[in-house]
Design a protein around this motif. Structure first.
Motif, PDB file in Angstrom:
ATOM      1  N   SER B 271       0.797  -1.236   0.000  1.00 42.28           N
ATOM      2  CA  SER B 271       0.000   0.000   0.000  1.00 42.28           C
ATOM      3  C   SER B 271       0.824   1.278   0.000  1.00 42.28           C
ATOM      4  CB  SER B 271      -1.063  -0.010   1.096  1.00 42.28           C
ATOM      5  OG  SER B 271      -0.547   0.298   2.339  1.00 42.28           O
ATOM      6  N   ALA B 272       2.003   1.226  -0.618  1.00 43.97           N
ATOM      7  CA  ALA B 272       2.796   2.442  -0.785  1.00 43.97           C
ATOM      8  C   ALA B 272       2.562   2.999  -2.193  1.00 43.97           C
ATOM      9  CB  ALA B 272       4.270   2.128  -0.600  1.00 43.97           C
ATOM     10  N   PRO B 273       2.585   4.336  -2.343  1.00 39.16           N
ATOM     11  CA  PRO B 273       2.422   4.926  -3.672  1.00 39.16           C
ATOM     12  C   PRO B 273       3.443   4.388  -4.675  1.00 39.16           C
ATOM     13  CG  PRO B 273       2.298   6.625  -2.018  1.00 39.16           C
ATOM     14  CD  PRO B 273       2.672   5.361  -1.295  1.00 39.16           C
ATOM     15  N   LEU B 274       4.625   4.004  -4.162  1.00 36.81           N
ATOM     16  CA  LEU B 274       5.660   3.486  -5.056  1.00 36.81           C
ATOM     17  C   LEU B 274       5.150   2.265  -5.821  1.00 36.81           C
ATOM     18  CD1 LEU B 274       8.619   3.642  -5.959  1.00 36.81           C
ATOM     19  CD2 LEU B 274       9.148   2.037  -4.128  1.00 36.81           C
ATOM     20  N   ILE B 275       4.616   1.297  -5.077  1.00 32.66           N
ATOM     21  CA  ILE B 275       4.155   0.062  -5.712  1.00 32.66           C
ATOM     22  C   ILE B 275       2.919   0.343  -6.569  1.00 32.66           C
ATOM     23  CG2 ILE B 275       3.336  -2.272  -5.292  1.00 32.66           C
ATOM     24  CD1 ILE B 275       6.175  -1.842  -4.521  1.00 32.66           C
ATOM     25  N   GLY B 276       2.003   1.137  -6.008  1.00 32.94           N
ATOM     26  CA  GLY B 276       0.808   1.481  -6.780  1.00 32.94           C
ATOM     27  C   GLY B 276       1.188   2.165  -8.074  1.00 32.94           C
ATOM     28  N   PHE B 364       6.965   8.434  -0.849  1.00 31.44           N
ATOM     29  CA  PHE B 364       6.529   7.405  -1.787  1.00 31.44           C
ATOM     30  C   PHE B 364       6.405   6.031  -1.156  1.00 31.44           C
ATOM     31  CE2 PHE B 364       8.467  10.653  -4.517  1.00 31.44           C
ATOM     32  CZ  PHE B 364       7.358  10.941  -5.274  1.00 31.44           C
ATOM     33  N   THR B 365       6.998   5.869   0.039  1.00 24.76           N
ATOM     34  CA  THR B 365       6.963   4.534   0.620  1.00 24.76           C
ATOM     35  C   THR B 365       6.046   4.461   1.833  1.00 24.76           C
ATOM     36  OG1 THR B 365       8.966   5.148   1.803  1.00 24.76           O
ATOM     37  CG2 THR B 365       9.240   3.864  -0.195  1.00 24.76           C
ATOM     38  N   ASP B 366       5.346   5.545   2.122  1.00 23.53           N
ATOM     39  CA  ASP B 366       4.404   5.514   3.245  1.00 23.53           C
ATOM     40  C   ASP B 366       3.122   4.807   2.849  1.00 23.53           C
ATOM     41  OD1 ASP B 366       6.186   6.878   4.669  1.00 23.53           O
ATOM     42  OD2 ASP B 366       5.065   8.763   4.802  1.00 23.53           O
TER      43      ASP B 366
ATOM     44  N   THR C  93       2.390  -7.252  10.930  1.00 24.59           N
ATOM     45  CA  THR C  93       2.105  -5.936  11.497  1.00 24.59           C
ATOM     46  C   THR C  93       3.251  -5.465  12.375  1.00 24.59           C
ATOM     47  OG1 THR C  93       0.011  -7.032  11.869  1.00 24.59           O
ATOM     48  CG2 THR C  93       0.117  -4.697  12.373  1.00 24.59           C
ATOM     49  N   TRP C  94       3.736  -6.361  13.243  1.00 24.73           N
ATOM     50  CA  TRP C  94       4.814  -5.942  14.150  1.00 24.73           C
ATOM     51  C   TRP C  94       6.027  -5.503  13.361  1.00 24.73           C
ATOM     52  CZ3 TRP C  94       4.825 -10.132  18.595  1.00 24.73           C
ATOM     53  CH2 TRP C  94       3.577 -10.078  19.241  1.00 24.73           C
ATOM     54  N   LEU C  95       6.378  -6.316  12.375  1.00 18.34           N
ATOM     55  CA  LEU C  95       7.563  -5.981  11.578  1.00 18.34           C
ATOM     56  C   LEU C  95       7.357  -4.628  10.898  1.00 18.34           C
ATOM     57  CD1 LEU C  95       8.475  -9.425  10.010  1.00 18.34           C
ATOM     58  CD2 LEU C  95       9.897  -8.059  11.535  1.00 18.34           C
ATOM     59  N   ALA C  96       6.182  -4.447  10.321  1.00 15.44           N
ATOM     60  CA  ALA C  96       5.921  -3.204   9.599  1.00 15.44           C
ATOM     61  C   ALA C  96       5.992  -2.016  10.549  1.00 15.44           C
ATOM     62  CB  ALA C  96       4.551  -3.268   8.934  1.00 15.44           C
ATOM     63  N   GLU C  97       5.438  -2.189  11.754  1.00 17.08           N
ATOM     64  CA  GLU C  97       5.456  -1.081  12.706  1.00 17.08           C
ATOM     65  C   GLU C  97       6.867  -0.720  13.113  1.00 17.08           C
ATOM     66  OE1 GLU C  97       3.106  -1.801  16.125  1.00 17.08           O
ATOM     67  OE2 GLU C  97       1.226  -1.500  15.040  1.00 17.08           O
ATOM     68  N   ALA C  98       7.625  -1.738  13.453  1.00 14.70           N
ATOM     69  CA  ALA C  98       8.991  -1.483  13.892  1.00 14.70           C
ATOM     70  C   ALA C  98       9.774  -0.794  12.772  1.00 14.70           C
ATOM     71  CB  ALA C  98       9.676  -2.799  14.278  1.00 14.70           C
ATOM     72  N   ARG C  99       9.510  -1.242  11.558  1.00 10.86           N
ATOM     73  CA  ARG C  99      10.214  -0.665  10.424  1.00 10.86           C
ATOM     74  C   ARG C  99       9.834   0.805  10.263  1.00 10.86           C
ATOM     75  NH1 ARG C  99      10.723   0.312   5.239  1.00 10.86           N
ATOM     76  NH2 ARG C  99      12.500  -0.660   4.194  1.00 10.86           N
ATOM     77  N   ALA C 102      11.594   2.833  12.748  1.00 10.47           N
ATOM     78  CA  ALA C 102      13.020   2.922  12.466  1.00 10.47           C
ATOM     79  C   ALA C 102      13.303   3.885  11.322  1.00 10.47           C
ATOM     80  CB  ALA C 102      13.578   1.530  12.148  1.00 10.47           C
ATOM     81  N   THR C 103      12.433   3.923  10.319  1.00 15.67           N
ATOM     82  CA  THR C 103      12.693   4.834   9.202  1.00 15.67           C
ATOM     83  C   THR C 103      12.203   6.243   9.505  1.00 15.67           C
ATOM     84  OG1 THR C 103      10.590   4.163   8.249  1.00 15.67           O
ATOM     85  CG2 THR C 103      12.546   3.105   7.368  1.00 15.67           C
ATOM     86  N   GLY C 104      11.477   6.382  10.614  1.00 16.12           N
ATOM     87  CA  GLY C 104      11.001   7.719  10.971  1.00 16.12           C
ATOM     88  C   GLY C 104       9.625   8.021  10.415  1.00 16.12           C
ATOM     89  N   ALA C 105       9.011   7.042   9.768  1.00 18.65           N
ATOM     90  CA  ALA C 105       7.684   7.276   9.190  1.00 18.65           C
ATOM     91  C   ALA C 105       6.629   7.368  10.284  1.00 18.65           C
ATOM     92  CB  ALA C 105       7.329   6.156   8.212  1.00 18.65           C
ATOM     93  N   ALA C 106       6.866   6.664  11.395  1.00 24.28           N
ATOM     94  CA  ALA C 106       5.931   6.746  12.514  1.00 24.28           C
ATOM     95  C   ALA C 106       6.726   7.120  13.762  1.00 24.28           C
ATOM     96  CB  ALA C 106       5.235   5.403  12.716  1.00 24.28           C
TER      97      ALA C 106
END
Ligand SMILES: Nc1ncnc2c1ncn2[C@@H]1O[C@H](COP(=O)(O)OP(=O)(O)OP(=O)(O)O)[C@@H](O)[C@H]1O
Ligand SMILES: [Mg+2]
Lengths: 278, 419, 461
Positions: B271-276, B364-366, C93-99, C102-106
């Motif tokens: 569900s990232a804009p990149l893949i879409g 793009f990856t959010d 879900t856990w992996l995605a959240e942690a990621r 880590a990347t600063g998205a959340a």
């Protein structure tokens, strides 16, 4: 429609004098054009043309390319109506009826004045259906045998019967160019028109096919009024009895074919037929 | 044929003329049917647009309650140097803004009315204060969103017990439908009163950027290759068949491809804009290639010959002479392809761009969703509020598409073969 | 280090190489007393830039494809990962959240269990980012140096550049083949897995469809995967109902526009049809579900039909038909317009009326094109997804009653891929098998149609 001249005015053009005698000799012409102008938008392509067409004679239109032969020819069965920018003034009569009058029905007119085009344009249907097309839409045949008869007669008259009688179900487009053109002539004959207009019917054909068409035209003369546009002086001389020479939208000279070719009244005609320009 | 026919010709008989009348009647009928067919399509289009517009007007509005808040009596402070909205909102929450609003609402609307102020209303006040700290002084009047129940009751359906209250409040001038500019600035929410489309719109924009930056160069280069350089052989035929076929393959198949290939390579970008964007790029590329080829084909050979004659190399001819002339046509095709991609939902559904995204994507990856997907997600909700929001979102989408198509038509008319 | 900054960096390096090489070539020229050198300086510039940009971009692409896996591997190898459940949605879900943290998205994790994974993620991400960056720079340097060493006054940079350009063009056009191959490969692969669980015969000829997403792949119930009702529903909605609407209306619209409408009317009506074609399918779906389906149900009730479905095949089919009208109309319009004027003149000159000419000459002559257009329209209708997802039903039913609920292939693809099922369950794989069938059918339709169109065009050229 704007009428520039009244229907029964005498022919004003001096070069057409000889025709007045013809009128006496043969009664009324089949078609009579007086003061015909044709415009494409604002451009005048035909300027004040007077011409008579007789059933007894084949009439040939000659003249350099772009002088308006096709334009004038198409005015004779109102095919110009299909070109939105085209406009015709003056009078053209068929048996004394103005074909541009509001009472004149185009469909009926075109059934009476048939046309054959420069490039053979058979419909993408069988040979039989190509011929049967006109009779069918006009309801000229009451039954299948009737229709068969019309088809055979038309093909015979067009000299095509022997060549195609075993493959009437084949597509019309599968024939050779010359056969296609004769098919188109047969198609026109099938509705039994009074006049047939032919626009350079042989220009896409080889000499043998051309000869066949010319022969055919000669046979059809007398039964139908025939007008043929051609670029070939020889052809005009061979098939026609009357010739009209057009130049830049004007009718320069109109008279007996033999006169036009041996003793033209106008210098321009002389120049054209001797190949000085065109 | 009989003798009579020989004399007058078969086309001048009474039977012919009778038949002619019928033929003309048939002609008129046929023409009327044609006109009817096309008017039907136009009528459906108008009906569709009107339906959406009627519903959508409600979607651009929000039912709100008038609540005066007296900050003089219950002061809150905003640090003048805190520019970050989030910190301000948190600080205001600690200072009890929620209670202040609830108290003011009870004062203004009574117990029953206050219960129908949206539970997130204080947050909106906090956000307004963060934007303009001056608001937190003296008495201020706020229009606060109601609960969805009251909004429904105000619209005249839903639970009947709230309807008298709604009528009463409206009569007192405390309840009204106000234009909701925030609809264009907020993101998805579970409460239609708080939902907006900015998140989805931004997701669409990011996705389209990816699609365009992949599909346009690839499409144009492929078109140039096929039109200008490709030898006539089997490979070229195969490429051509592939492209023509891809242009007609159902879009959902591209979704399956994206799911099986892209998500397999980039499992964490679901569900990232990149893949879409990548998925939609594969779908759009053939459209651009086909439009590009037609545009390139329309450039007359004389221009190529002219350039070759002055010693340009084949590559120079193409990039200096052919491409600039073909560009308007290529752009038209590109815009049309992009418009199609913008409205596309099915493939994105499969690659998981249907997440509930409450804040707009930052990159793009959010996690993101797109406008048509938002429409689809909302259309599943049964709340009356979401029905209106869905139509409003549709209007926004249609406006974008109309603009794009209008631009394409303009380009086409403006630059249509001038040589 | 995001992909976009990496790309910017690469482009920046390329620009630097371009400038440097160009000025060096200009120097050759000056040293040659202004005599011509073999290629213009700008080609030298391009030569160097290409040598920098292409290898680095290729690497960047490769790296972005594999670095994700590498990061994941390192994280899973860390002690914190031992706590993870071994599969399922929670693990993801856990992996995605942690990621994300880590990347600063959340800013924080929602599930506290994921907290421990953040640090390993951060480490792994930093590590592979640095590796990626260093390798990118090295490659750029190596490429640039290689190109630079080859610059000489008599070096034919432009032929090299042009060859590269041609290769790029070729590669761009190969993307189409790669896409097709990708589609075929992914569909075939998953379909074969599906046929390992469910016999193809059962799938293609079974008449009972009720996949269970909860059963795992090892124990599917082949009885539940008979796709005939789906094929029927697709055919009934997309071919029967939609085409009954679209073909006559589309054809007559095209004929009116092409043969009767005055130019001014045409300039207004044609864009209207184009707008109809441009309306997104999700809007049509919403329209069908919100307006048409209830209306049909009400009308059916008034007519005394018992229990009409609110998800009737008729609603989906009608709206789909409307969606297809502009498609049929534009194909028919093109085909009729391609019939030579001489054909029409021939008929009119015989005294045929306009509609006789159209019905007996133009339409028969344009028939191949029209048929091809209808085939493409069918291909589009059976692949249409959003309208049926929103307006048709999940119930698989073999019925010829348009008022009943029916389901379609595309509906089931979506339903089985957006549910809870894992990637290896039979119901997920069934969606791919359905996709494969859909792809094959549309492929055949498209290829035949495109052939016909091509031949038709050649016939009248
Ligand atoms: N549809 C049209 N619209 C505008 N102008 C036309 C049209 N058709 C013909 N013309 C113009 O009218 C003039 C006469 O054309 P026409 O076709 O009648 O010539 P022609 O004598 O038949 O020539 P050719 O011997 O080459 O067939 C020409 O100048 C031509 O450009
Ligand atoms: Mg001519």
């Amino acid at each position: 429609m704007v009428m520039s001249e009244t229907t029964d005015s005498p022919i004003a053009n001096p070069v057409n004098k000889s025709l007045e005698n013809e009128n006496i000799a043969h009664g009324e012409p089949k078609m009579r054009a007086r003061g015909v102008d044709v415009y494409y938008g604002d451009k005048k392509a035909i300027d004040g043309v007077d011409i008579d067409v007789y059933t007894e004679y084949v009439t040939a239109f000659i003249g350099p390319s772009g002088c308006g032969k096709s334009t004038f020819l198409r005015a004779l069965n109102r095919m110009n109506d299909t070109i939105p920018s085209a406009r015709v003034t003056g009078t053209i009569e068929l048996d004394g009826e103005d074909i541009y009058a509001s009472g004149m029905d185009v469909v009926q007119l075109r059934a009476r004045v048939g046309m054959v085009f420069q490039k053979p344009n058979p419909f993408p249907k069988s040979i039989y259906d190509n011929i049967a097309y006109g009779p069918k839409i006009h309801g000229l045949a009451e039954s299948k045998p009737d229709l068969d008869e019309i088809v055979e007669k038309s093909l015979r008259r067009a000299g095509l019967w022997e060549e195609v009688k075993d493959r009437l179900a084949d597509s019309g487009t599968a024939l050779s160019g010359g056969q296609q053109q004769r098919l188109c002539i047969a198609r026109a004959i099938a509705v039994d028109p009074e006049v047939i207009l032919m626009d350079e019917p042989c220009s896409a054909l080889d000499p043998i096919a051309t000869a066949k068409i010319e022969e055919l035209i000669d046979e059809l003369r007398g039964r139908y009024g025939i007008v043929i546009v051609t670029h070939s002086m020889q052809q005009a001389a061979r098939v026609s009895q009357r010739t009209a020479f057009f130049h830049l939208g004007h009718l320069v000279e109109y008279g007996h074919t033999s006169d036009i070719f041996t003793n033209p009244a106008e210098q321009r005609t002389q120049d054209y037929i001797t190949g000085r320009y065109g | 044929m009989n003798d009579a026919a020989e004399n007058v010709g078969p086309t001048r008989t009474a039977a012919f003329e009778a038949r002619l009348k019928k033929r003309y009647a048939a002609e008129r009928r046929f023409k009327a049917i044609g006109l009817g067919a096309i008017l039907f399509s136009v009528a459906v289009l108008i009906f569709l647009l009107v339906t959406m517009a009627m519903n959508g007007i409600g979607g651009f509005q929000r039912t709100e309650l008038r609540v005066p808040v007296d900050f003089a009596a219950t002061p809150v402070t905003v640090m003048p140097d805190t520019s970050d909205e989030r910190t301000v909102v948190q600080s205001l929450e600690r200072q009890g803004l929620r209670d202040i609003i609830e108290f003011s609402a009870t004062q203004a609307l009574g117990e029953e009315g206050a219960a129908q102020v949206n539970s997130e209303a204080w947050r909106l006040v906090a956000q307004q204060i963060a934007a303009d700290p001056g608001l937190a002084r003296g008495e201020q009047v706020f229009w606060l969103p109601t609960s969805e129940d009251l909004a429904t009751a105000y619209a005249g359906d839903g639970s009947t017990d709230l309807q008298p209250l709604a009528q009463q409040l409206a009569a007192d001038g405390l309840l009204a439908d106000n234009f909701d500019f925030g609809f264009l600035k907020r993101s998805d929410a579970t409460d239609p009163q708080l939902a907006g489309i900015w998140g989805a719109l931004k997701g669409s924009i990011l996705t389209m950027i990816v699609t365009l930056s992949l599909a346009f160069p690839i499409g144009v280069l492929a078109a140039l290759y096929l039109e200008e350089y490709a030898p006539k052989n089997r490979w070229t035929d195969l490429i051509e068949v592939s492209i023509n076929n891809l242009a007609a393959v159902p879009s959902i198949i591209f979704g399956l491809l994206g799911l099986a290939v892209f998500l397999w390579i980039f499992p964490s970008y679901r569900s990232a804009p990149l893949i879409g964007g990548m998925t939609l790029a594969l779908m759009t590329m053939p459209v651009i290639v086909i439009a590009g080829r037609n545009a390139i084909k329309a450039v007359p050979p004389s221009i190529r010959d002219g350039a070759l004659a002055v010693g340009a190399s084949p590559v120079q001819v193409v990039f200096h002479h052919v491409l600039p002339l073909a560009l308007p046509g290529i752009l038209t095709g590109t815009i049309i392809g992009m418009a199609r991609a913008l409205g596309e939902t099915a493939p994105l559904l499969l690659i998981g761009m249907r997440a509930f995204v409450a804040s707009p994507p930052q990159g793009f990856t959010d996690n993101a969703t797109v406008l048509p997907m938002q429409i689809f997600l909302w259309s599943d909700e049964i709340d009356r509020g979401f029905v209106e929001r869905t139509s409003a979102a549709i209007i926004v989408l249609l406006v974008f598409l109309l603009l794009m198509n209008g631009l394409a038509i303009y380009l086409r008319n403006r630059f249509e073969k001038k040589w | 280090m995001s992909a976009s900054t990496l790309i910017l960096l690469v482009l920046g390096l390329g620009l630097a190489g371009w400038l440097a090489a160009r000025s060096r070539a200009a120097m050759f020229r000056r040293a040659n007393d202004g005599r011509r050198i073999a290629s213009l300086p700008v080609y030298h510039g391009w030569y160097a830039a290409l040598w920098i940009v292409i290898p680095t971009l290729l690497f960047a692409l490769l790296w972005s494809a594999i670095s994700d896996q590498l990061v994941m591997q390192q994280v899973l190898a860390s002690p914190a990962a031992a706590e993870l459940p071994s599969f399922g949605i929670q693990r993801q879900t856990w992996l995605a959240e942690a990621r994300a943290v880590a990347t600063g998205a959340a800013s924080g994790v929602f599930n506290p269990e994921a907290e421990g994974l953040v640090e390993p993620f951060r480490e792994a991400l930093t590590r592979y980012n640095i590796i990626g960056l260093v390798v990118t720079l090295l490659i750029a340097l190596a490429g640039g140096a290689w190109a630079f060493l080859r610059l000489k006054p008599d070096f034919r940079a432009h032929t090299r550049v042009e060859r590269t350009v041609l290769a790029t063009l070729l590669i761009a056009s190969l993307v189409a083949i790669l896409t097709t191959l990708g589609i075929v490969a992914s569909l075939v692969f998953e379909t074969i897995r599906f046929f390992g669980m469910v016999n193809p015969i059962d799938f293609l000829f079974g008449i009972h469809w009720s996949p269970n997403p909860m059963t795992d792949g090892s124990n599917p119930d082949p009885e539940r995967y008979g796709a005939v009702p789906l094929f029927w529903g697709t055919f009934f909605i997309g071919v029967v109902i939609a085409m009954i609407v679209a073909i006559p209306l589309g054809m007559m619209s095209a004929i009116y526009l092409n043969q009767y409408a005055a130019p001014r009317v045409r300039t207004w009506l044609k864009p209207a049809l184009e707008i109809l074609a441009g309306v997104p399918t999700v809007v049509y779906g919403y329209f069908a579900a919100l307006t048409i389906a209830p209306a049909i149900r009400d009308i059916a009730l008034k007519l005394g039909v018992e229990n009409p479905s609110s998800e009737s095949a008729l609603a989906a089919g009608l709206v789909m038909g409307v969606m297809i009208i502009p498609f049929v109309s534009s194909m028919a319009d093109d085909s009729i317009a391609a019939v030579p004027q001489a054909m029409k003149d021939g008929s009119l000159a015989m005294g045929a009326t306009q509609n006789e000419t159209i019905k007996r000459v133009l339409v028969p002559a344009a028939l191949p094109g029209i048929v091809a257009g209808i085939m493409l329209a069918i291909s589009r209708a059976i692949g249409e997804t959003m309208i049926v997802v929103m307006a048709a039903s999940a119930t698989a039913r073999l019925s010829a009653n348009p008022l009943e609920a029916m389901t379609t292939v595309t509906y089931q693809i979506v339903a089985n891929l957006t549910g809870e099922a894992s990637m290896d369950s039979a119901s997920t794989l069934a969606a791919f098998a359905l996709g494969f069938v859909l792809f094959l059918v549309t492929l055949v339709l498209n290829i035949i149609a495109l052939r016909i169109v091509k031949r038709f065009r050649e016939a009248y050229e």
